[in-house]
Design a protein around this motif. Sequence first.
Motif, PDB file in Angstrom:
ATOM      1  N   LYS A 224       0.856  -1.193   0.000  1.00  0.00           N
ATOM      2  CA  LYS A 224       0.000   0.000   0.000  1.00  0.00           C
ATOM      3  C   LYS A 224       0.888   1.236   0.000  1.00  0.00           C
ATOM      4  O   LYS A 224       1.417   1.638   1.027  1.00  0.00           O
ATOM      5  CB  LYS A 224      -0.913   0.001   1.227  1.00  0.00           C
ATOM      6  N   LYS A 225       1.055   1.812  -1.189  1.00  0.00           N
ATOM      7  CA  LYS A 225       1.895   3.009  -1.329  1.00  0.00           C
ATOM      8  C   LYS A 225       1.192   4.020  -2.208  1.00  0.00           C
ATOM      9  O   LYS A 225       0.356   3.665  -3.049  1.00  0.00           O
ATOM     10  CB  LYS A 225       3.259   2.653  -1.917  1.00  0.00           C
ATOM     11  N   HIS A 226       1.549   5.285  -2.009  1.00  0.00           N
ATOM     12  CA  HIS A 226       0.985   6.341  -2.856  1.00  0.00           C
ATOM     13  C   HIS A 226       1.575   6.211  -4.256  1.00  0.00           C
ATOM     14  O   HIS A 226       2.785   6.166  -4.446  1.00  0.00           O
ATOM     15  CB  HIS A 226       1.322   7.715  -2.271  1.00  0.00           C
ATOM     16  N   ARG A 227       0.708   6.129  -5.258  1.00  0.00           N
ATOM     17  CA  ARG A 227       1.143   5.959  -6.647  1.00  0.00           C
ATOM     18  C   ARG A 227       1.105   7.305  -7.349  1.00  0.00           C
ATOM     19  O   ARG A 227       0.099   8.007  -7.287  1.00  0.00           O
ATOM     20  CB  ARG A 227       0.245   4.946  -7.361  1.00  0.00           C
ATOM     21  N   ARG A 228       2.213   7.637  -8.035  1.00  0.00           N
ATOM     22  CA  ARG A 228       2.274   8.966  -8.635  1.00  0.00           C
ATOM     23  C   ARG A 228       2.768   8.970 -10.079  1.00  0.00           C
ATOM     24  O   ARG A 228       2.148   9.569 -10.945  1.00  0.00           O
ATOM     25  CB  ARG A 228       3.144   9.902  -7.788  1.00  0.00           C
ATOM     26  N   GLN A 290       5.050   2.245  -6.430  1.00  0.00           N
ATOM     27  CA  GLN A 290       4.793   3.679  -6.310  1.00  0.00           C
ATOM     28  C   GLN A 290       4.337   4.295  -7.635  1.00  0.00           C
ATOM     29  O   GLN A 290       4.185   5.504  -7.734  1.00  0.00           O
ATOM     30  CB  GLN A 290       6.058   4.380  -5.812  1.00  0.00           C
ATOM     31  N   LYS A 292       1.598   4.518 -10.965  1.00  0.00           N
ATOM     32  CA  LYS A 292       0.191   4.284 -11.288  1.00  0.00           C
ATOM     33  C   LYS A 292       0.024   3.566 -12.623  1.00  0.00           C
ATOM     34  O   LYS A 292      -1.068   3.100 -12.948  1.00  0.00           O
ATOM     35  CB  LYS A 292      -0.590   5.590 -11.280  1.00  0.00           C
ATOM     36  N   CYS A 356      -8.369   1.857  -8.200  1.00  0.00           N
ATOM     37  CA  CYS A 356      -7.242   1.162  -7.549  1.00  0.00           C
ATOM     38  C   CYS A 356      -7.664  -0.169  -6.936  1.00  0.00           C
ATOM     39  O   CYS A 356      -6.867  -1.108  -6.864  1.00  0.00           O
ATOM     40  CB  CYS A 356      -6.632   2.054  -6.466  1.00  0.00           C
TER      41      CYS A 356
END
Length: 390
Positions: A224-228, A290, A292, A356
């Motif tokens: 679970k990581k912020h995807r950018r 990380q 998208k 997501c």
Amino acid sequence: MMLYKITNKLKRFSRKLKRFGYKLKRFSRKLKRFSYKLKRFGYKLSVRFSAYKVSRAIKNSKECNIILIGTPEHGNLGDQAIAYAEKRFLDETCQNFKRIEIQFSELKYCLYALKENIIDQDIIMLHGGGNLGNEYPEEEELRRMIIKIFNRQKIILFPQTMYFDDSEKGTKEFELTKRIYNSHRNLILIAREKQSYQMMCDAFKNNTVIMVPDIVMYLNQTQKKHRRDVLLCFRNDVESILNDHLKQQIIDRFADDENQAIITDTMVKYGVSKRQRERELNKIWDAFSQSKLIVTDRLHGMVFAAITSTPCVVLSNYNHKVRGTYQWLKHLPYIKFVEKDENIFLYIDELLALNCDAARYNNDFTKSYYQKIAVEIDQSCIVKIENKVE
């Protein structure tokens, strides 16, 4: 007169300075050569020391061994992930065996100890991947050698793609491989896609042939990581069929700030030892986690995207291995294989808009297939894979 003397002195000084610069360059080149030799010496020393420890482990073993042979030290992280997954599979499903890994360059230093100390109950596992063919002759030569030397041992080849080209050399090498493999009566070959499976069944009549997914699908690296960002992971070798114009179009698609594209690869420019393997893999898996979106023509670019639950647009390569491996993953809504170039940008837009929650890897579909490998190893000495695969 004074000006003439000063000018002469300056000229002499300039000549001395040039000679000094020339000597400095020569010294620098010698220093680089010495540094390279020192690194080579250090590398050879580390390989020999590692091989010595492996040889000791073989000699001192008081139990049945599973010996994994031919794992890589190069910077292809796809191959490193295969070795990592092979080790983890064996550690989790074959706990009644002692597990020993011999890397490609260690084998020549361990071969004598292996020949002298191997027992009938020991099993040899050959490293899998996409190199069963004439494109990677060193790896194929290693397999042939092991199969010829240990002709009474059970040998299992981890999942492989098979590809011999139609050239005169390819045909000759294929015939040699068929003859050597068929001469072994206890050799189990594992294909990782249908075309290789059919080719193996046709070519190796005396061997057992089964089919399972690429062994890296055994892993689940979802985080679970912020995807950018968007990662573009393209080949730059003989297996690539992606033309420069299309590649540039894909790069230009992400020229705006919102969807910044980062060009990366599953190759690093340095060797990766056993000790460094997990650390290097965690780096690439973190980068995928990380992101998208991934756009790739690498088989393990696709597989890394799958096991990290990262949306991915997949392009084909020069043979059947990417297309064939995709068949195991086509049920995942976040992995799209490009049949026609014009669909690339449609899939990119579709996956960028994907919820997501729809991108979540579950490797339950692999369990019954990998159980086949465990059964081939030893039906009485396995820990049920259902309890081990996440």
